[in-house]
Enzyme design. Structure first.
Site, PDB file in Angstrom:
ATOM      1  N   ASN A  11       2.714 -54.904 -68.579  1.00 54.48           N
ATOM      2  CA  ASN A  11       2.373 -53.597 -67.905  1.00 54.48           C
ATOM      3  C   ASN A  11       1.612 -52.630 -68.821  1.00 54.48           C
ATOM      4  O   ASN A  11       1.928 -52.792 -69.994  1.00 54.48           O
ATOM      5  CB  ASN A  11       3.426 -52.878 -67.268  1.00 54.48           C
ATOM      6  CG  ASN A  11       4.484 -53.377 -66.332  1.00 54.48           C
ATOM      7  OD1 ASN A  11       3.756 -54.290 -65.573  1.00 54.48           O
ATOM      8  ND2 ASN A  11       5.662 -53.366 -66.273  1.00 54.48           N
ATOM      9  N   LYS A  40       8.516 -55.623 -69.311  1.00 52.81           N
ATOM     10  CA  LYS A  40       9.713 -56.233 -69.943  1.00 52.81           C
ATOM     11  C   LYS A  40       9.304 -57.692 -70.588  1.00 52.81           C
ATOM     12  O   LYS A  40       9.694 -58.032 -71.475  1.00 52.81           O
ATOM     13  CB  LYS A  40      10.780 -56.419 -68.926  1.00 52.81           C
ATOM     14  CG  LYS A  40      11.293 -55.130 -68.402  1.00 52.81           C
ATOM     15  CD  LYS A  40      12.501 -55.223 -67.724  1.00 52.81           C
ATOM     16  CE  LYS A  40      13.903 -55.546 -68.372  1.00 52.81           C
ATOM     17  NZ  LYS A  40      14.070 -54.718 -69.255  1.00 52.81           N
ATOM     18  N   GLY A  41       8.472 -58.498 -69.719  1.00 56.11           N
ATOM     19  CA  GLY A  41       8.179 -59.674 -70.452  1.00 56.11           C
ATOM     20  C   GLY A  41       7.350 -59.540 -71.648  1.00 56.11           C
ATOM     21  O   GLY A  41       7.615 -60.321 -72.726  1.00 56.11           O
ATOM     22  N   ASN A  43       7.306 -56.881 -73.908  1.00 56.11           N
ATOM     23  CA  ASN A  43       7.939 -56.356 -74.757  1.00 56.11           C
ATOM     24  C   ASN A  43       8.918 -57.566 -75.391  1.00 56.11           C
ATOM     25  O   ASN A  43       9.231 -57.317 -76.610  1.00 56.11           O
ATOM     26  CB  ASN A  43       8.804 -55.318 -74.006  1.00 56.11           C
ATOM     27  CG  ASN A  43       7.758 -53.832 -73.789  1.00 56.11           C
ATOM     28  OD1 ASN A  43       6.869 -53.922 -74.329  1.00 56.11           O
ATOM     29  ND2 ASN A  43       8.484 -53.253 -73.133  1.00 56.11           N
ATOM     30  N   GLU A 138      10.878 -58.797 -63.219  1.00 61.58           N
ATOM     31  CA  GLU A 138       9.773 -57.935 -62.764  1.00 61.58           C
ATOM     32  C   GLU A 138       8.546 -58.888 -62.208  1.00 61.58           C
ATOM     33  O   GLU A 138       7.392 -58.240 -62.054  1.00 61.58           O
ATOM     34  CB  GLU A 138       9.294 -57.032 -64.060  1.00 61.58           C
ATOM     35  CG  GLU A 138      10.115 -55.925 -64.329  1.00 61.58           C
ATOM     36  CD  GLU A 138       9.580 -55.141 -65.558  1.00 61.58           C
ATOM     37  OE1 GLU A 138       9.871 -53.821 -65.653  1.00 61.58           O
ATOM     38  OE2 GLU A 138       8.932 -55.417 -66.193  1.00 61.58           O
ATOM     39  N   ASN A 182      22.902 -54.623 -69.295  1.00 69.69           N
ATOM     40  CA  ASN A 182      23.650 -53.343 -69.846  1.00 69.69           C
ATOM     41  C   ASN A 182      24.910 -53.057 -69.011  1.00 69.69           C
ATOM     42  O   ASN A 182      24.935 -53.701 -68.055  1.00 69.69           O
ATOM     43  CB  ASN A 182      22.615 -52.291 -70.059  1.00 69.69           C
ATOM     44  CG  ASN A 182      22.160 -51.751 -68.413  1.00 69.69           C
ATOM     45  OD1 ASN A 182      22.787 -52.143 -67.504  1.00 69.69           O
ATOM     46  ND2 ASN A 182      20.830 -51.495 -68.412  1.00 69.69           N
ATOM     47  N   LEU A 203      25.569 -52.018 -75.225  1.00 69.78           N
ATOM     48  CA  LEU A 203      26.613 -50.846 -75.032  1.00 69.78           C
ATOM     49  C   LEU A 203      26.035 -49.679 -75.764  1.00 69.78           C
ATOM     50  O   LEU A 203      26.392 -48.635 -76.141  1.00 69.78           O
ATOM     51  CB  LEU A 203      27.713 -51.218 -75.549  1.00 69.78           C
ATOM     52  CG  LEU A 203      28.578 -51.933 -75.239  1.00 69.78           C
ATOM     53  CD1 LEU A 203      29.952 -52.612 -76.233  1.00 69.78           C
ATOM     54  CD2 LEU A 203      29.117 -52.415 -74.001  1.00 69.78           C
ATOM     55  N   ASP A 235      14.752 -54.275 -74.474  1.00 69.75           N
ATOM     56  CA  ASP A 235      13.901 -55.463 -74.523  1.00 69.75           C
ATOM     57  C   ASP A 235      13.744 -56.110 -75.867  1.00 69.75           C
ATOM     58  O   ASP A 235      13.648 -57.207 -76.091  1.00 69.75           O
ATOM     59  CB  ASP A 235      12.418 -55.083 -74.148  1.00 69.75           C
ATOM     60  CG  ASP A 235      12.373 -54.630 -72.737  1.00 69.75           C
ATOM     61  OD1 ASP A 235      13.120 -55.395 -71.958  1.00 69.75           O
ATOM     62  OD2 ASP A 235      11.463 -54.062 -71.855  1.00 69.75           O
TER      63      ASP A 235
END
Length: 285
Positions: A11, A40-41, A43, A138, A182, A203, A235
Site C-alpha cells: 500500500n 503489511k506484506g 513491510n 490484507e 498481538n 506484548l 510488521d
C-alpha cells in the site's frame, strides 16, 4: 540465509501526525503529512530482507501514480519483485493517524491487493522452493489458503500474521505452522489458535511470548527505546522472526523483539524498518 516468500499486500500509506486523534465528529489540526510506502506484506518483506533473509514478494500494485514508487521501495530494499504484478485500477492505500504518544489509527483500502485472487505456476514454484512462506490477511483469503496449502505440501514453513483479525475457517488454521498475533488478536481468536503448533503473541513494549507444540511457553523481554511511531513495529517484528525462524524460536524471538523496538523510533512503516547491522548492535548490548 533463510529463503522467504511473502504473499501479501502493498500500500501507499497516507500518514498524518496530530497531537491527539480526533473524537467522532471532531476536526483537529494536523502537524505533518507524509506519503510512505507500506502495506503489511511489503513491510514484512522488507523487514525480513533487512534482518538477513533472502526474500521474494508475491503481490499486486495498480496502474496509478503510486505503483512505480511501491515497486521501487521493494527493489531498493533488495526484495525480489519478479512475482509483483500490475492490476488495473488503484493501488492499495492506508490512511494513518499518529498521535504524540506514537499510537495510531489506520483505515486500509485494498485496491490492487483485493485483485490478487489466484497464484500462478511461477508463484507456486517460488513458494515450493522457499524455507518460509509469510502471509497476512490484507489480500483475499482464498489466495492465502492456496499459498499455505502449497507450502505445506512442499515442506515450506507457513507463518501467518492474521491481521486484520477475523474469524477463519478450520481449513486455514490446519495449514499454519506459526501464528504471530498481538494481545488483542489473541483474545479475539481465542481457542482457534490452539490448532496452531507455534504461537507468538507480541506484548508491545513488554516483548513477546512463545507457545510451542508441547504447550511450554518462552517469554522474550522487550527492548526499551524512545517511541516515535508504532505503525510498523508489528510488521518489522514478524519479518525479522521469519528471517531467523530456521535458527530456532529463542533466537528468532530475540531478533524480532529487537527489530520491532527499533522500528518504533522513526516515523513511517517502511522507513522505520532497521537494518541487520542496527539490530545486531542492539542485540550485543
Amino acid at each position: 540465509m533463510a529463503r522467504i516468500v511473502v504473499v501479501g499486500s502493498i500500500n501507499m500509506d497516507l500518514v498524518t501526525t496530530v497531537k491527539r486523534r480526533p473524537e467522532p465528529g471532531e476536526t483537529v489540526s494536523g502537524e505533518k503529512f507524509s506519503l510512505v510506502p507500506g502495506g503489511k506484506g511489503s513491510n514484512q518483506a522488507i523487514a525480513a530482507r533487512r534482518a538477513g533473509g533472502e526474500v521474494g514478494f508475491v503481490g499486486a500494485v495498480g496502474d496509478d501514480v503510486f505503483a512505480d514508487e511501491l515497486r521501487r521501495v521493494l527493489v531498493d530494499a533488495g526484495v525480489g519483485v519478479s512475482r509483483l504484478r500490475r492490476a488495473h485500477g488503484p493501488s492499495g492505500v492506508a490512511a494513518i493517524i499518529v498521535d504524540d504518544g506514537g499510537e495510531n489509527s489506520i483505515i486500509v483500502v485494498g485496491g490492487a491487493n483485493s485483485r490478487l485472487t489466484t497464484l500462478d505456476e511461477d508463484d507456486l514454484e517460488a513458494i515450493a522452493q522457499a524455507d518460509v512462506l509469510l502471509c497476512q490477511l490484507e489480500i483475499p483469503l482464498p489466495t492465502v489458503l492456496q499459498a499455505a496449502r502449497h507450502a505445506r505440501a512442499h515442506d515450506t514453513t507457513v507463518i501467518l500474521n492474521p491481521s486484520p483479525v477475523r474469524e477463519l475457517p478450520e481449513q486455514v488454521w490446519a495449514e499454519i505452522d506459526i501464528a504471530v498475533v498481538n494481545e488483542g488478536e489473541a483474545a479475539q481468536l481465542g481457542a482457534a489458535l490452539d490448532a496452531v503448533p507455534h504461537v507468538i503473541t507480541t506484548l508491545g513494549a513488554d516483548g513477546a511470548i512463545y507457545r510451542g507444540p508441547d504447550g511450554i511457553t518462552l517469554p522474550q523481554p522487550g527492548v526499551r527505546v524512545e517511541v516515535v511511531d508504532t505503525t510498523g513495529a508489528g510488521d518489522t517484528f514478524t519479518g525479522a522472526l521469519a528471517a531467523h525462524w530456521p535458527d530456532g524460536p529463542e533466537i528468532a524471538l530475540a531478533w524480532a523483539c529487537t527489530a520491532g523496538a527499533l522500528a518504533t523510533t522513526k516515523l513511517g512503516a517502511s522507513a522505520s524498518i532497521p537494518t541487520r547491522n542496527a539490530i545486531e548492535r542492539l542485540l550485543s548490548r
